[in-house]
Design a protein around this motif. Structure first.
Motif, short mmCIF file in Angstrom:
data_model
loop_
_atom_site.label_atom_id
_atom_site.label_comp_id
_atom_site.label_asym_id
_atom_site.label_seq_id
_atom_site.Cartn_x
_atom_site.Cartn_y
_atom_site.Cartn_z
N ARG A 1 0.84 -1.19 0.00
CA ARG A 1 0.00 0.00 0.00
C ARG A 1 0.87 1.24 0.00
N PHE B 1 0.32 3.72 1.86
CA PHE B 1 0.14 4.36 3.16
C PHE B 1 0.24 3.32 4.26
N SER B 2 0.50 3.79 5.48
CA SER B 2 0.64 2.88 6.62
C SER B 2 -0.72 2.57 7.25
N TYR C 1 -5.19 9.38 4.87
CA TYR C 1 -4.24 8.28 4.82
C TYR C 1 -2.89 8.79 5.26
N SER C 2 -2.22 8.04 6.13
CA SER C 2 -0.96 8.49 6.71
C SER C 2 0.13 7.47 6.50
N ASP C 3 1.36 7.99 6.39
CA ASP C 3 2.53 7.14 6.27
C ASP C 3 3.46 7.53 7.42
N THR D 1 6.63 8.43 9.14
CA THR D 1 7.88 8.98 8.61
C THR D 1 9.03 8.86 9.60
N VAL E 1 3.89 11.28 11.33
CA VAL E 1 3.33 10.81 10.07
C VAL E 1 3.20 11.97 9.08
N VAL F 1 -0.76 11.35 3.18
CA VAL F 1 -0.34 10.94 1.83
C VAL F 1 -1.54 10.63 0.94
#
Length: 136
Positions: free
Chosen positions: A11, A13-14, A26-28, A30, A35, A38
């Motif tokens: 995916r 995103f996380s 939606y977050s990733d 970092t 985060v 994204v």
């Protein structure tokens, strides 16, 4: 060959979380505890619409993360997005972050913004109504 298959199904995103205004973001992750918001690939996910308040923190599986960035193309082509409030925790906005947000009439940015990448607001609706919170 197996490694390639895993990479292709990963995916972008996380995890996802709900903004105070009800949209799914939606977050990733970092770094530890931080985060970036994204773009999950809006072809397959509902785009945020209307007024959006990005939260300063998001939670996932019992952990709370600080939202420190809006990633490149995070809201690209979210044509129904009309206004955005960015929290004090955000320090950067990526390239083309709001590209093509043609209905975007207002965005409030905090004084904590250190960098706004090139073309972050290209092809937006009312481009000139960007409110820097420490000035308006």
């Amino acid at each position: 060959m197996m490694l390639l298959a895993v990479a292709l199904t990963a995916r972008a995103f996380s995890f996802s979380a709900t903004a105070p205004t009800g949209q799914t973001l939606y977050s990733d992750v970092t770094s530890a505890g931080a985060v970036s918001v994204v773009n999950p690939d809006w072809d397959y996910y509902a785009t945020p619409n209307g007024d959006l308040e990005i939260p300063a923190t998001v939670s996932n599986n019992g952990s709370t993360y600080t939202v420190t960035a809006i990633g490149q193309r995070a809201f690209r082509m979210c044509t129904g997005l009309t206004s955005v409030v960015v929290p004090q925790s955000v320090h950067s906005i990526g390239t083309l972050a709001f590209f093509g947000c043609t209905a975007l009439e207002a965005i409030e940015l905090p004084s904590t913004i250190d960098s706004i990448a090139s073309e972050a607001f290209n092809n937006c609706g009312y481009y000139n109504n960007i409110c820097l919170s420490w000035l308006c």
